[in-house]
Design a protein around this motif. Structure first.
Motif, PDB file in Angstrom:
ATOM      1  N   ASP A  84     -24.319 -22.584  29.589  1.00  7.77           N
ATOM      2  CA  ASP A  84     -24.936 -21.284  29.316  1.00  7.77           C
ATOM      3  C   ASP A  84     -26.107 -20.972  30.241  1.00  7.77           C
ATOM      4  N   ASN A  85     -26.727 -22.008  30.779  1.00  7.01           N
ATOM      5  CA  ASN A  85     -27.854 -21.807  31.690  1.00  7.01           C
ATOM      6  C   ASN A  85     -27.426 -21.754  33.149  1.00  7.01           C
ATOM      7  N   GLY A  86     -26.113 -21.817  33.387  1.00  6.18           N
ATOM      8  CA  GLY A  86     -25.611 -21.788  34.749  1.00  6.18           C
ATOM      9  C   GLY A  86     -25.639 -23.131  35.443  1.00  6.18           C
ATOM     10  N   THR A  87     -25.962 -24.192  34.700  1.00 11.64           N
ATOM     11  CA  THR A  87     -26.032 -25.537  35.278  1.00 11.64           C
ATOM     12  C   THR A  87     -24.648 -26.169  35.315  1.00 11.64           C
ATOM     13  N   LEU A  88     -24.315 -26.775  36.440  1.00 10.55           N
ATOM     14  CA  LEU A  88     -23.033 -27.462  36.560  1.00 10.55           C
ATOM     15  C   LEU A  88     -23.026 -28.683  35.649  1.00 10.55           C
ATOM     16  N   THR A  89     -22.006 -28.789  34.815  1.00  3.99           N
ATOM     17  CA  THR A  89     -21.916 -29.894  33.869  1.00  3.99           C
ATOM     18  C   THR A  89     -20.452 -30.236  33.650  1.00  3.99           C
ATOM     19  N   GLY A  90     -20.180 -31.145  32.726  1.00  2.44           N
ATOM     20  CA  GLY A  90     -18.805 -31.530  32.421  1.00  2.44           C
ATOM     21  C   GLY A  90     -18.612 -33.033  32.471  1.00  2.44           C
ATOM     22  N   TYR A  91     -17.481 -33.476  31.990  1.00  2.00           N
ATOM     23  CA  TYR A  91     -17.193 -34.904  31.913  1.00  2.00           C
ATOM     24  C   TYR A  91     -17.219 -35.554  33.299  1.00  2.00           C
ATOM     25  N   ASP A  92     -16.488 -34.986  34.236  1.00  2.00           N
ATOM     26  CA  ASP A  92     -16.460 -35.559  35.588  1.00  2.00           C
ATOM     27  C   ASP A  92     -17.828 -35.492  36.260  1.00  2.00           C
ATOM     28  N   VAL A  93     -18.562 -34.407  36.001  1.00  8.06           N
ATOM     29  CA  VAL A  93     -19.890 -34.254  36.586  1.00  8.06           C
ATOM     30  C   VAL A  93     -20.819 -35.357  36.092  1.00  8.06           C
ATOM     31  N   ASP A  94     -20.766 -35.622  34.779  1.00  7.17           N
ATOM     32  CA  ASP A  94     -21.629 -36.668  34.223  1.00  7.17           C
ATOM     33  C   ASP A  94     -21.249 -38.056  34.746  1.00  7.17           C
ATOM     34  N   ILE A  95     -19.953 -38.322  34.842  1.00  5.21           N
ATOM     35  CA  ILE A  95     -19.514 -39.647  35.289  1.00  5.21           C
ATOM     36  C   ILE A  95     -19.879 -39.894  36.747  1.00  5.21           C
ATOM     37  N   ILE A  96     -19.618 -38.918  37.621  1.00  2.00           N
ATOM     38  CA  ILE A  96     -19.923 -39.144  39.037  1.00  2.00           C
ATOM     39  C   ILE A  96     -21.438 -39.189  39.271  1.00  2.00           C
ATOM     40  N   THR A  97     -22.207 -38.480  38.432  1.00  2.00           N
ATOM     41  CA  THR A  97     -23.665 -38.577  38.518  1.00  2.00           C
ATOM     42  C   THR A  97     -24.124 -39.985  38.157  1.00  2.00           C
ATOM     43  N   VAL A  99     -22.272 -42.661  38.510  1.00  2.00           N
ATOM     44  CA  VAL A  99     -21.832 -43.507  39.619  1.00  2.00           C
ATOM     45  C   VAL A  99     -22.859 -43.464  40.745  1.00  2.00           C
ATOM     46  N   ALA A 100     -23.309 -42.253  41.094  1.00  2.00           N
ATOM     47  CA  ALA A 100     -24.295 -42.102  42.166  1.00  2.00           C
ATOM     48  C   ALA A 100     -25.590 -42.840  41.826  1.00  2.00           C
ATOM     49  N   LYS A 101     -25.975 -42.800  40.562  1.00  2.00           N
ATOM     50  CA  LYS A 101     -27.187 -43.509  40.142  1.00  2.00           C
ATOM     51  C   LYS A 101     -27.030 -45.016  40.333  1.00  2.00           C
ATOM     52  N   LYS A 102     -25.834 -45.517  40.016  1.00  2.00           N
ATOM     53  CA  LYS A 102     -25.574 -46.947  40.225  1.00  2.00           C
ATOM     54  C   LYS A 102     -25.666 -47.303  41.707  1.00  2.00           C
ATOM     55  N   LEU A 103     -25.316 -46.367  42.563  1.00  2.00           N
ATOM     56  CA  LEU A 103     -25.330 -46.618  44.008  1.00  2.00           C
ATOM     57  C   LEU A 103     -26.675 -46.280  44.648  1.00  2.00           C
ATOM     58  N   TYR A 149     -11.056 -43.925  35.717  1.00  2.00           N
ATOM     59  CA  TYR A 149     -12.196 -43.847  34.806  1.00  2.00           C
ATOM     60  C   TYR A 149     -11.837 -43.168  33.479  1.00  2.00           C
ATOM     61  N   VAL A 150     -10.621 -42.603  33.382  1.00  2.00           N
ATOM     62  CA  VAL A 150     -10.127 -42.064  32.119  1.00  2.00           C
ATOM     63  C   VAL A 150      -8.616 -41.873  32.250  1.00  2.00           C
ATOM     64  N   VAL A 265     -17.874 -47.897  38.694  1.00  2.00           N
ATOM     65  CA  VAL A 265     -17.015 -47.513  37.571  1.00  2.00           C
ATOM     66  C   VAL A 265     -16.840 -48.683  36.606  1.00  2.00           C
ATOM     67  N   SER A 266     -16.677 -49.884  37.135  1.00  2.00           N
ATOM     68  CA  SER A 266     -16.533 -51.073  36.288  1.00  2.00           C
ATOM     69  C   SER A 266     -17.789 -51.295  35.451  1.00  2.00           C
ATOM     70  N   GLU A 267     -18.943 -51.107  36.054  1.00  2.68           N
ATOM     71  CA  GLU A 267     -20.192 -51.280  35.323  1.00  2.68           C
ATOM     72  C   GLU A 267     -20.365 -50.215  34.242  1.00  2.68           C
ATOM     73  N   LEU A 268     -19.962 -48.972  34.538  1.00  3.46           N
ATOM     74  CA  LEU A 268     -20.060 -47.900  33.547  1.00  3.46           C
ATOM     75  C   LEU A 268     -19.107 -48.131  32.382  1.00  3.46           C
ATOM     76  N   ARG A 269     -17.973 -48.724  32.661  1.00  2.00           N
ATOM     77  CA  ARG A 269     -17.041 -49.065  31.579  1.00  2.00           C
ATOM     78  C   ARG A 269     -17.619 -50.185  30.710  1.00  2.00           C
ATOM     79  N   ALA A 270     -18.233 -51.167  31.362  1.00  5.66           N
ATOM     80  CA  ALA A 270     -18.765 -52.317  30.631  1.00  5.66           C
ATOM     81  C   ALA A 270     -19.977 -51.951  29.786  1.00  5.66           C
ATOM     82  N   ASP A 271     -20.833 -51.058  30.277  1.00  7.11           N
ATOM     83  CA  ASP A 271     -22.040 -50.740  29.497  1.00  7.11           C
ATOM     84  C   ASP A 271     -21.842 -49.603  28.501  1.00  7.11           C
ATOM     85  N   GLY A 272     -20.606 -49.105  28.380  1.00  8.42           N
ATOM     86  CA  GLY A 272     -20.297 -48.106  27.355  1.00  8.42           C
ATOM     87  C   GLY A 272     -20.522 -46.667  27.773  1.00  8.42           C
TER      88      GLY A 272
END
Length: 508
Positions: A84-97, A99-103, A149-150, A265-272
């Motif tokens: 609603d605020n025009g911010t890009l969001t979504g399942y894939d957006v959250d997951i790849i974000t 991933v980038a944080k892990k890297l 990842y899903v 991706v493996s780490e994100l799966r392991a930490d829930g």
């Protein structure tokens, strides 16, 4: 210094001096053409300045050190869309974000229509695609694909009153609305369906609900979210496809990113994180906003995109296009065969190829030759060249419509060719050319909507972003149409005033 003078003079179209400069040297066209090409090269070089230099961050090679550039659709709810605020969001957006944080990388999203997403990846517009990309052997042979990842099943969607589809074999002979580059299009095609091309799921489900196609095949999670948020009772899930789709991230072959992305991706799966994100988007009941709420929330962003995208793109392209048109028109009328033939060829190419093809050629094809131009400058170049081709004939016909006696009378009182053109011919020809050039400008306003296909955030792109998660196509596209209409009304009024003003100097 001389080249700088040529560049400066070519940019001042309101002054009659450049016209005289060009016409006075028209007999030395090969030299002029060479200089024009040099000027174009300088302009293109300036437009491409600021492009990220290809480099490599430590351990994680990306196109821009410290940044993971992510290609995503931005209109595919609930995986990648604007809230609603025009911010890009979504399942894939959250997951790849995540991933980038892990890297240890900062994520930068580049929004691209799905059917253009792989060409843009190959053109190095971004490093990785996060847009519910399904694993296929064909894709694996051409791109680096991460571990899944899903997972989800494919489903066949039909109208609620259609009981003819019970499994994938029943698709034979039916018309299915699909994105041509998606794996679901392959599923429908392999089952014997006739595939009708659409840009995404939103268009596909709308065509199905309107009974323009008979079915569409898509991801079960996407369809589940749509049915829950829209409450549309006109469509239903008729059957499942036998395959299970593994969603992956896609990278260029041998980019060096794959090991790091797989580890993340493996780490994100392991930490829930994967499970928690799934619950956030697929196990919570969406709330469907009213039409007025949707329009109210998106009206200002759409107006902002008009002021920051549509209008500047139109104005810059038209001004540059007029410069090109004036040069081409004078070359077209030149007695020099090299100039005349070059102008004819240019006009033939511009008028003989679709504007969308010209736009995609500059944005997606030229990077294969090492010429990478940002989205907005790419649109300016494409639209300017297109305006130049059409407006050149308008200017030429306006000049040639004047009686030869005008030239003869000017010659009698001692005026040379350049002075005659500047003081006698062009002032009269401009009055004749105004209606045609005004129509070109109005058409350009509407044509800027094509720039949404190459990542330019103009009015139509903003309306697509707003319609994607809400499916309020009638309201939002209607608002966009009204805004375009108002702009064209203003331009039409300005045209009438200008014609009236110019006609005051005509003898009666």
């Amino acid at each position: 210094m001389r080249l700088g003078a040529y560049v400066a003079s070519s940019l001042v179209i309101a002054h009659v001096g450049p016209v005289g400069w060009l016409t006075d040297r028209m007999q030395r066209v090969p030299t002029i053409v060479l200089r024009m090409l040099m000027v174009v090269g300088i302009v293109v070089g300036l437009l491409t300045m600021g492009q990220p230099t290809v480099g490599a961050a430590p351990q994680v090679p990306t196109g821009q050190p410290g940044v993971l550039r992510v290609g995503t659709e931005g209109t595919y709810s609930p995986f990648t869309y604007h809230d609603d605020n025009g911010t890009l969001t979504g399942y894939d957006v959250d997951i790849i974000t995540a991933v980038a944080k892990k890297l240890n990388l900062r994520v930068e999203f580049v929004e691209t229509p799905f059917d253009s997403i792989f060409p843009a990846l190959e053109a190095n517009r971004f490093d990785i695609v996060a847009n519910q990309i399904s694993y296929t052997d064909v894709r694996a042979a051409k791109y680096d694909l991460s571990q899944s990842y899903v997972q989800s099943r494919g489903v066949i969607v039909t109208r609620s009153d259609d009981d003819s589809v019970h499994n994938v074999n029943d698709l034979k002979g039916k018309t299915a609305a699909q994105s041509l580059t998606s794996n679901w299009a392959d599923v429908a095609r392999d089952a014997g369906a006739q595939v009708e091309s659409v840009e995404g799921f939103n268009q596909a489900i709308t065509l199905l609900a309107d009974n323009r196609v008979q079915t569409t095949v898509n991801d079960e999670l996407t369809v589940k979210n749509y049915l829950a948020s829209s409450g549309n009772k006109n469509v239903k899930v008729a059957a499942q496809t036998p395959d299970v789709s593994n969603q992956v991230f896609a990278m260029r072959k041998n980019s060096g990113l794959l090991p790091a992305v797989n580890q993340a991706v493996s780490e994100l799966r392991a930490d829930g994180t994967l499970a928690a994100t799934y619950d956030k988007y697929f196990n919570a009941k969406p709330i469907a906003p009213s039409t007025w709420d949707v329009v109210g929330r998106n009206l200002l962003p759409m107006l902002g995109a008009t002021l920051k995208g549509t209008i500047p793109l139109t104005a810059i392209s038209f001004v540059v296009g007029l410069v090109i048109a004036l040069v081409i028109a004078l070359m077209r009328m030149s007695a020099n065969p090299v100039a005349s033939r070059f102008a004819r060829l240019y006009i033939s190419i511009i008028r003989g190829t679709p504007l969308l093809v010209q736009l995609f050629f500059i944005f997606f094809a030229l990077p294969e030759l090492g010429i990478v131009v940002n989205p907005f400058p790419s649109a300016v170049v494409a639209f300017s060249l297109n305006v130049g081709g059409y407006a050149a004939e308008i200017i030429r016909s306006a000049i040639q419509s004047l009686p030869k006696g005008q030239w003869e009378a000017a010659s009698t009182i001692g005026m040379d060719y350049r002075t005659t053109l500047r003081r006698v011919i062009l002032p009269q020809a401009s009055r004749t050319a105004v209606p045609g050039l005004s129509n070109t400008l109005i058409s350009l306003v509407k044509d800027t909507s094509l720039a949404s296909g190459i990542q330019v955030a103009e009015l139509f792109r903003k309306s697509q972003e707003a319609a994607a998660p809400t499916f309020q196509f009638l309201a939002l596209y209607g608002v966009a149409a009204v805004i375009y209409w108002v702009i064209c009304l203003v331009l039409s009024f300005a045209q009438d005033r200008l014609e009236t003003r110019l006609n005051r100097f005509v003898a009666r």
